[in-house]
Design an enzyme around this catalytic site. Structure first.
Site, PDB file in Angstrom:
ATOM      1  CB  SER A  13      17.885  10.502   1.754  1.00 29.13           C
ATOM      2  OG  SER A  13      18.309  10.281   0.736  1.00 29.13           O
ATOM      3  CG  ASP A  73      15.500   8.973   5.132  1.00 28.55           C
ATOM      4  OD1 ASP A  73      14.932   8.805   6.898  1.00 28.55           O
ATOM      5  OD2 ASP A  73      16.531   7.881   5.039  1.00 28.55           O
ATOM      6  CG  HIS A  74      17.825  12.204   6.967  1.00 25.68           C
ATOM      7  ND1 HIS A  74      19.096  12.449   8.630  1.00 25.68           N
ATOM      8  CD2 HIS A  74      18.644  10.283   7.033  1.00 25.68           C
ATOM      9  CE1 HIS A  74      19.212  11.135   9.035  1.00 25.68           C
ATOM     10  NE2 HIS A  74      19.405   9.850   7.903  1.00 25.68           N
ATOM     11  CG  ASP A 133      18.102  14.948  10.529  1.00 29.55           C
ATOM     12  OD1 ASP A 133      18.285  15.759  11.407  1.00 29.55           O
ATOM     13  OD2 ASP A 133      18.656  14.071   9.837  1.00 29.55           O
ATOM     14  CD  GLU A 143      19.059  11.590  13.869  1.00 31.27           C
ATOM     15  OE1 GLU A 143      18.872  11.062  12.506  1.00 31.27           O
ATOM     16  OE2 GLU A 143      20.374  11.937  13.521  1.00 31.27           O
ATOM     17  CG  HIS A 202      24.325   8.079   8.793  1.00 34.29           C
ATOM     18  ND1 HIS A 202      23.715   8.744   9.854  1.00 34.29           N
ATOM     19  CD2 HIS A 202      22.474   7.476   7.980  1.00 34.29           C
ATOM     20  CE1 HIS A 202      21.868   8.659  10.603  1.00 34.29           C
ATOM     21  NE2 HIS A 202      21.501   8.380   9.203  1.00 34.29           N
ATOM     22  CG  HIS A 231      18.559   6.996  11.160  1.00 33.37           C
ATOM     23  ND1 HIS A 231      18.014   8.168   9.891  1.00 33.37           N
ATOM     24  CD2 HIS A 231      17.143   7.361  11.908  1.00 33.37           C
ATOM     25  CE1 HIS A 231      16.899   7.954  10.219  1.00 33.37           C
ATOM     26  NE2 HIS A 231      16.233   7.320  11.192  1.00 33.37           N
ATOM     27  N   GLY A 232      21.522   4.426  10.597  1.00 33.68           N
ATOM     28  CA  GLY A 232      23.007   3.998   9.814  1.00 33.68           C
ATOM     29  C   GLY A 232      22.841   2.221  10.085  1.00 33.68           C
ATOM     30  CB  THR A 271      25.668   1.859   3.370  1.00 41.06           C
ATOM     31  OG1 THR A 271      25.602   3.714   3.518  1.00 41.06           O
ATOM     32  CG2 THR A 271      27.164   1.148   2.410  1.00 41.06           C
TER      33      THR A 271
HETATM   34  O1  G3H Z   1      18.060   6.833   6.908  1.00 41.20           O
HETATM   35  C1  G3H Z   1      19.362   5.904   6.272  1.00 41.20           C
HETATM   36  C2  G3H Z   1      20.028   4.941   7.386  1.00 41.20           C
HETATM   37  O2  G3H Z   1      20.365   5.834   8.461  1.00 41.20           O
HETATM   38  C3  G3H Z   1      20.948   4.695   5.967  1.00 41.20           C
HETATM   39  O3  G3H Z   1      22.414   4.350   6.816  1.00 41.20           O
HETATM   40  O4  G3H Z   1      23.351   3.883   5.025  1.00 41.20           O
HETATM   41  O5  G3H Z   1      23.904   3.570   7.186  1.00 41.20           O
HETATM   42  O6  G3H Z   1      22.259   2.253   6.357  1.00 41.20           O
HETATM   43  P1  G3H Z   1      23.322   3.110   6.188  1.00 41.20           P
HETATM   44 ZN    ZN Z   2      19.943   7.684   8.306  1.00 38.27          ZN
END
Ligand code: G3H
Ligand code: ZN
Length: 290
Positions: A50, A84-85, A106, A136, A183, A211-212, A236
């Site tokens: 990212s 990413d992002h 993003d 997104e 996230h 995501h997240g 995470t």
């Molecule tokens: O783009 C990366 C993800 O959306 C990771 O999200 O850290 O909450 O798993 P997370």
């Molecule tokens: Zn993300």
């Protein structure tokens, strides 16, 4: 094995109503763990870096990207690289010759028309340079240290009609949708809006991305894959596994100084998490009772 391409892995997954896991990496240990975990699961995987991870690495993309490329090339399973992002145009342009086959551009923090204009321009540039593009719409909460939005926050939802118009006008290859995940959650308590996912799946002709995903429980992840999510972003969860394992090791070995001892413990914990989560995604297919 040669580097795989994100677009191919996602298309193959989407065609079979599966999802490919995409793990965020920060250190070489993350990259090694993701590859090892995917090899244990005998599954393709995506390594993603990212913009925030690049900032952590003194703003330099290439040291970690090159390490990830080599980890991918030596893997026994197909591994693709994804940026990413990305908000910075400068970073976006670095993706083309650094081993990446895809980017997530993003601009979701911008108002709709500005998001669309910026994403369309980024997608045009990326396609010209051979990159698959994810964007997104409907911000997933909790980025950049901001308080994560409640999983049911009204603002964190993607509207299907708007999403269809956005995909058609921007030309992106995949869309990250806001359906209730957030996230950087450290507990797996998110509850997804499966009814909305069904409408998004029906409205859009491109693969959908979640995501997240670290905050999403196994059953919800399975149901999301059954409902049309083809790429699952996880970050995470790796840091939780790594930090807990290192914390436990250092508590038991307070005199330890060799970083290889505790980093290998952290790396192993991340690899196990990768294998487990790929197993959850693979187990999807049967709709899960809400
Ligand atoms: O783009 C990366 C993800 O959306 C990771 O999200 O850290 O909450 O798993 P997370
Ligand atoms: Zn993300």
């Amino acid at each position: 094995m040669p580097l795989a391409e994100t677009g191919t892995l996602v298309a193959e997954a989407a065609a079979e109503r599966r999802a490919v896991a995409a793990f965020n990496i920060i250190t070489l240990e993350h990259a090694e763990a993701v590859v090892a975990g995917a090899e244990s699961a005998a599954s393709p995987v995506i390594l993603q870096i990212s913009e925030n991870a690049v900032k952590y690495r003194y703003g330099r993309l290439r040291p970690l990207a090159r390490a990830a490329v080599e980890a991918a090339r030596e893997a026994a399973v197909p591994v693709a690289l994804h940026l990413d992002h990305v908000k910075s145009g400068n970073l976006l342009r670095q993706a083309a010759d650094a081993g990446f086959s895809s980017v997530m551009y993003d601009a979701s923090h911008l108002p709709y028309e500005e998001n669309l204009a910026a994403t369309r321009a980024a997608a045009e540039w990326a396609h010209t340079n051979g990159l698959w593009v994810e964007a997104e719409l409907g911000e997933v909460g909790g980025k950049n240290g901001a308080a994560p939005l409640d999983a049911h926050a009204p603002g964190a939802r993607t509207d299907p009609d708007e999403a269809r118009a956005f995909v058609e006008a921007s030309g992106v290859d995949a869309l990250a949708v806001a359906i209730g995940s957030s996230h950087a959650m450290t507990s797996r308590t998110a509850s997804l809006d499966h009814e909305l996912l069904g409408r998004l799946d029906g409205a859009l002709g491109v693969p959908l991305v979640l995501h997240g995903s670290s905050g999403v429980p196994d059953g919800e992840l399975s149901a999301a894959v059954s409902g049309g999510i083809a790429k699952v972003n996880i970050g995470t969860a790796l840091n939780i596994a790594m930090t807990a394992a290192i914390r436990e090791y250092l508590a038991a070995q307070p005199d330890a100084v060799d970083s290889r001892k505790y980093l290998s413990v952290g790396r192993r914990a991340m690899a196990e998490t990768v294998t487990e989560l790929i197993g959850v995604l693979r187990g999807a297919g049967e709709p899960v009772a809400p």
